[in-house]
Design an enzyme around this catalytic site. Structure first.
Site, PDB file in Angstrom:
ATOM      1  CD  GLU A 134       9.451  -3.476   8.743  1.00  0.00           C
ATOM      2  OE1 GLU A 134      10.182  -2.721   8.088  1.00  0.00           O
ATOM      3  OE2 GLU A 134       8.211  -3.312   8.873  1.00  0.00           O
ATOM      4  CB  ALA A 187     -10.607 -11.237 -19.885  1.00  0.00           C
TER       5      ALA A 187
END
Length: 378
Positions: free
Chosen positions: A60, A164
Site C-alpha cells: 500500500e 515437466a
C-alpha cells in the site's frame, strides 16, 4: 461506510492486476506475505505497488509512493489490495494510517489478514469513514499467502514440486538421458522458480544420472543474488566426488540428506572435508523421513522455500509425506508412448482410484507451446 463482498467485473480486473504485482515479490519478501496494490481513478490504474522485500515498504505504501512520484493526489480514489492492510507497528508503520492520511475514499480487499497481530485493518478504515469491500478474487488472494500461513503454523519451508511431462505423463525416455522435455519458455519459468527459493532438492537417482548443477541461469539476476543450496536425498553417497559438478564447483553449497549409517561413513567424512554438509535423516534407505531435514533447511540455513526437482519417485515421496505445498506441473504437447519410460509420479502399487491424492488447480497459463499448471493440496 460499509463492509461487503464486491462482485463487479471491473473490481476483479483491478484485483487481478494487484495479484500479478504481488507475485513479483515472491522470495525476497519471506517470511512476510506477498501483497500487491493498485490505485484507481475513473476506471484507470494510476499507481501500483507491491511488497518488494522483507523490511521494505508494504504494497500500500509502495503504491502511494508511486502516486507521489507521478504527481498524483490519491484523495477520493479507490485502492485495491490483495491482503487486508496491516494495523500494527512492525518493521514499518501501519498501512491503515497511510491510507487514512491519503484520504482514499474506497478500499477493495482480496482477503482478510489471518495474522491476529496485524488484523483489524478493515475495522480501522471503516471507523475513519472509508468504504471497504472485501472478498474479491478471495481464493486467488488466499493462495498468494499460502506460504505465509504455512510459516505461521509449521516448522517446514514452503515446498514446491516442479514437474515437466509429456501428455502421457513421461518425464524422460527409457534411456533416462538428461534431455529437455518442455519448451524454452518453460525452461525459463523453472529458472525463475530457482531464483525465488533457498534450496533446490533432488533425489539420488537424478544426481547420479544427470550430474546437475542446480543453479539459476537467468540472463539477469538480482543484485546480491546467491545461488540456492543444492540438496540431494540419497542413501548412496558419491564415491568419486570430483566427478560431480556440484562437488567440484560449489561443495559448500551442497547438502546430502542420507541414512544415519551413511552419515557416519568414511565417504561422508570425505564430503565434509570439502565443505559439504551431510545430514542424517530418520528412516531406512528408500523411505527416509524428509521432514527433519527440511526443517533444518529453514532454521539453520534460512530457506523459506524449496524447489523439489527430483524424479517421479522422489516427487511421490514428498506428496505422501505431506511436503508438497505446491506443484508446478508443465504439460508439453508431446506423446512418448513408451511403457518403460519413467512417469511423472511413481512408486505406489495396487492403488485404487479412490486412494489417489487430490489436488486443485489454482492457476493455469500458457508457457510457449506448453501449459503450466499450479496445483495445491485439495
Amino acid at each position: 461506510m460499509s463492509i461487503w463482498k464486491a462482485t463487479s467485473s471491473r473490481d476483479e480486473e483491478f484485483m487481478a492486476r494487484a495479484i500479478e504485482l504481488a507475485r513479483r515479490g515472491r522470495g525476497p519478501t519471506a517470511p512476510n506475505p506477498c501483497v500487491g496494490a493498485v490505485l484507481v481513478s475513473n476506471d484507470t490504474v494510476v499507481a501500483e505497488g507491491w511488497h518488494t522485500r522483507v523490511g521494505e515498504l508494504h504494497a500500500e505504501r509502495e503504491c502511494l509512493a508511486d502516486a507521489r512520484d507521478k504527481g498524483i493526489n490519491p484523495q477520493g480514489m479507490t485502492m485495491y489490495v490483495t491482503l487486508e492492510p496491516c494495523n500494527h507497528h512492525g518493521r514499518t508503520p501501519p498501512c491503515t494510517e497511510a491510507i487514512i492520511e491519503a484520504d482514499i475514499a474506497r478500499v477493495v480487499i482480496g482477503t482478510r489478514d489471518p495474522n491476529p497481530v496485524a488484523a483489524g485493518g478493515i475495522e480501522k478504515l471503516v471507523e475513519h469513514g472509508i468504504n471497504v469491500e472485501s472478498g474479491i478474487l478471495e481464493q486467488d488472494c488466499k493462495d498468494l499467502i499460502a506460504d505465509f500461513l504455512l510459516w505461521q503454523t509449521s516448522h517446514s519451508p514452503y515446498n514446491i514440486i516442479k514437474m515437466a511431462a509429456t501428455l502421457d505423463g513421461k518425464i524422460a525416455s527409457r534411456f533416462r538421458k538428461p534431455e529437455p522435455v518442455s519448451c524454452p519458455e518453460s525452461f525459463r519459468k523453472v529458472h525463475e522458480l530457482r531464483s525465488q527459493v533457498g534450496a533446490v532438492v533432488i533425489g539420488g537417482g537424478t544426481f547420479h544420472a544427470d550430474n546437475p548443477s542446480l543453479t539459476c541461469r537467468l540472463d539477469k539476476l538480482p543484485e546480491g543474488f546467491t545461488q540456492p543450496y543444492a540438496v540431494i536425498v540419497t542413501s548412496r553417497l558419491p564415491e568419486n566426488p570430483e566427478d560431480f559438478t556440484l562437488l567440484s564447483s560449489r561443495p559448500e553449497r551442497t547438502i546430502f540428506m542420507t541414512t544415519e549409517d551413511a552419515a557416519r561413513s568414511d565417504l561422508a567424512d570425505g564430503l565434509r572435508k570439502r565443505g559439504t554438509r551431510v545430514w542424517p535423516l530418520p528412516g531406512e534407505s528408500g523411505c527416509l523421513n524428509l521432514s527433519s531435514g527440511f526443517e533444518r533447511l529453514r532454521y539453520e540455513l534460512g530457506c523459506h522455500y524449496t524447489l523439489c526437482e527430483g524424479g517421479g519417485q522422489f516427487a511421490m515421496t514428498c506428496i505422501e509425506q505431506g511436503l508438497a505445498d505446491e506443484i508446478v506441473h508443465f504439460v508439453t504437447p508431446r506423446v512418448l508412448g513408451d511403457n518403460s519410460a519413467p512417469a511423472a509420479y511413481s512408486g505406489r502399487e495396487d492403488v485404487p482410484m479412490a486412494d489417489a491424492v487430490n489436488f486443485r488447480i489454482s492457476r493455469l497459463e500458457a508457457t510457449g507451446t506448453d501449459i503450466m499448471l499450479t496445483l495445491r493440496p485439495e
